[in-house]
Motif scaffolding. Structure first.
Motif, short mmCIF file in Angstrom:
data_model
loop_
_atom_site.label_atom_id
_atom_site.label_comp_id
_atom_site.label_asym_id
_atom_site.label_seq_id
_atom_site.Cartn_x
_atom_site.Cartn_y
_atom_site.Cartn_z
N MET A 1 34.32 27.86 -76.64
CA MET A 1 34.52 29.19 -76.13
C MET A 1 34.99 29.10 -74.68
SD MET A 1 31.31 31.22 -77.72
CE MET A 1 32.13 32.75 -78.02
N LYS A 2 36.03 29.83 -74.42
CA LYS A 2 36.68 29.78 -73.13
C LYS A 2 35.74 30.22 -72.00
CE LYS A 2 39.86 32.79 -72.09
NZ LYS A 2 41.08 33.58 -72.08
N GLU A 3 34.94 31.24 -72.26
CA GLU A 3 34.07 31.75 -71.20
C GLU A 3 32.96 30.76 -70.84
OE1 GLU A 3 32.90 35.51 -72.73
OE2 GLU A 3 34.59 36.50 -71.80
N LEU A 4 32.47 30.00 -71.83
CA LEU A 4 31.46 28.98 -71.53
C LEU A 4 32.04 27.89 -70.64
CD1 LEU A 4 29.48 28.44 -74.84
CD2 LEU A 4 28.64 29.34 -72.70
N LYS A 5 33.30 27.53 -70.88
CA LYS A 5 33.95 26.53 -70.03
C LYS A 5 34.11 27.06 -68.61
CE LYS A 5 36.47 24.41 -73.80
NZ LYS A 5 37.77 24.22 -74.43
N LYS A 6 34.46 28.33 -68.49
CA LYS A 6 34.62 28.92 -67.17
C LYS A 6 33.30 28.94 -66.41
CE LYS A 6 35.53 33.40 -66.58
NZ LYS A 6 36.27 34.67 -66.61
N VAL A 7 32.23 29.30 -67.09
CA VAL A 7 30.91 29.32 -66.45
C VAL A 7 30.51 27.89 -66.04
CG1 VAL A 7 28.45 29.74 -66.86
CG2 VAL A 7 30.13 31.44 -67.55
N PHE A 8 30.79 26.91 -66.90
CA PHE A 8 30.49 25.52 -66.58
C PHE A 8 31.26 25.08 -65.33
CE2 PHE A 8 31.66 20.99 -67.13
CZ PHE A 8 30.40 20.44 -66.93
N LEU A 9 32.53 25.43 -65.24
CA LEU A 9 33.33 25.06 -64.07
C LEU A 9 32.82 25.74 -62.80
CD1 LEU A 9 36.94 24.98 -65.55
CD2 LEU A 9 35.51 23.05 -64.85
N ILE A 10 32.37 26.97 -62.92
CA ILE A 10 31.81 27.66 -61.76
C ILE A 10 30.52 26.99 -61.33
CG2 ILE A 10 30.78 29.83 -60.98
CD1 ILE A 10 32.94 31.26 -62.66
N TYR A 11 29.69 26.59 -62.30
CA TYR A 11 28.47 25.84 -61.97
C TYR A 11 28.81 24.54 -61.25
CZ TYR A 11 25.13 28.61 -64.74
OH TYR A 11 24.33 29.58 -65.23
N LEU A 12 29.83 23.84 -61.73
CA LEU A 12 30.25 22.59 -61.10
C LEU A 12 30.73 22.82 -59.67
CD1 LEU A 12 32.18 20.60 -63.85
CD2 LEU A 12 29.97 20.07 -62.84
N LEU A 13 31.55 23.82 -59.47
CA LEU A 13 32.06 24.11 -58.14
C LEU A 13 30.93 24.50 -57.19
CD1 LEU A 13 34.54 24.45 -56.31
CD2 LEU A 13 34.64 26.83 -57.07
N PHE A 14 30.04 25.36 -57.66
CA PHE A 14 28.90 25.76 -56.84
C PHE A 14 28.02 24.56 -56.49
CE2 PHE A 14 24.44 27.22 -56.64
CZ PHE A 14 24.54 28.05 -55.54
N SER A 15 27.76 23.71 -57.47
CA SER A 15 26.94 22.52 -57.23
C SER A 15 27.63 21.56 -56.25
CB SER A 15 26.67 21.77 -58.54
OG SER A 15 25.98 22.59 -59.44
N PHE A 16 28.96 21.41 -56.37
CA PHE A 16 29.70 20.53 -55.47
C PHE A 16 29.63 21.04 -54.03
CE2 PHE A 16 33.67 19.48 -53.26
CZ PHE A 16 33.56 18.11 -53.24
N ILE A 17 29.86 22.33 -53.84
CA ILE A 17 29.82 22.90 -52.49
C ILE A 17 28.42 22.77 -51.90
CG2 ILE A 17 30.01 25.06 -51.19
CD1 ILE A 17 32.34 25.78 -53.09
N LEU A 18 27.40 23.04 -52.70
CA LEU A 18 26.02 22.93 -52.22
C LEU A 18 25.70 21.48 -51.85
CD1 LEU A 18 23.38 24.50 -51.77
CD2 LEU A 18 22.74 23.86 -54.09
N ALA A 19 26.08 20.52 -52.68
CA ALA A 19 25.81 19.11 -52.37
C ALA A 19 26.57 18.67 -51.13
CB ALA A 19 26.19 18.25 -53.57
N LEU A 20 27.80 19.14 -50.97
CA LEU A 20 28.59 18.78 -49.79
C LEU A 20 27.95 19.35 -48.52
CD1 LEU A 20 31.16 17.28 -49.00
CD2 LEU A 20 32.39 19.43 -49.20
N LEU A 21 27.49 20.59 -48.59
CA LEU A 21 26.82 21.19 -47.44
C LEU A 21 25.54 20.45 -47.08
CD1 LEU A 21 27.36 25.00 -48.11
CD2 LEU A 21 28.43 23.61 -46.33
N VAL A 22 24.79 20.06 -48.07
CA VAL A 22 23.54 19.31 -47.82
C VAL A 22 23.87 17.96 -47.18
CG1 VAL A 22 21.62 18.11 -48.95
CG2 VAL A 22 22.15 20.48 -49.56
N ASN A 23 24.90 17.28 -47.67
CA ASN A 23 25.31 15.99 -47.08
C ASN A 23 25.74 16.15 -45.63
OD1 ASN A 23 24.81 14.11 -49.08
ND2 ASN A 23 26.77 14.49 -50.10
#
Length: 178
Positions: A1-23
């Protein structure tokens, strides 16, 4: 399902930005010069780990409901906080096809069979704050009634229960032509 992939990518982007800020924060607090390549790779690793974990948890909540919504089985399994209404049809020239078009304007149709079972399955759109509501409409020609079932996709919050109630009210209005 396309929307599940979109939500997964948003989770990935959010997690990446958060991890980068913590670093960056940790490096600035420790007074070490930032190694940008190392920091980006480490943040990407943590983002994949966190995003994958969050997506796995989300999918485990959704698996049974999505399987039902994508199947052609008219019998609705019992879901938590499920709401069912039986709507009598009083119109002499009722068309199930019209119901399909009315519902399609407001929801995502996941399964439709008008020939043998008069079955329509739908859901609301997924989002970051809510997995939405799923539903099933089954028309019984003999009894001249529609069984409408709506359920929360996540099934664990009061807000989702209210959303399911709002969807069942809206779909009933669409079926009655209001």
């Amino acid at each position: 399902m396309k929307e599940l992939k979109k939500v997964f990518l948003i989770y990935l982007l959010f997690s990446f930005i958060l991890a980068l800020l913590v670093n960056v924060l940790v490096d600035s607090l420790l007074g070490t010069p930032p190694g940008w390549l190392e920091m980006i790779l480490e943040s990407a690793f943590y983002a994949l780990l966190a995003g994958g974990f969050m997506s796995l948890i989300g999918y485990s909540f959704l698996k049974l409901r999505l399987k039902f919504l994508l199947s052609d089985d008219p019998s609705v399994p019992v879901f938590a906080w499920q709401q069912v209404r039986v709507i009598p049809i009083e119109e002499p020239n009722f068309s199930f096809e019209v119901i399909k078009y009315r519902i399609r304007e407001h929801f995502v149709i996941t399964q439709y069979d008008d020939v043998s079972q008069h079955l329509l399955k739908f859901r609301t759109r997924f989002g970051l704050r809510s997995w939405g509501v799923g539903g099933c409409v089954v028309y019984d020609e003999v009894a001249r009634s529609i069984t409408l079932t709506c359920f929360s996709m996540s099934a664990f919050s009061e807000r989702e229960t209210r959303s399911a109630q709002a969807v069942i009210d809206k779909v009933e209005g669409l079926i009655r032509g209001k």
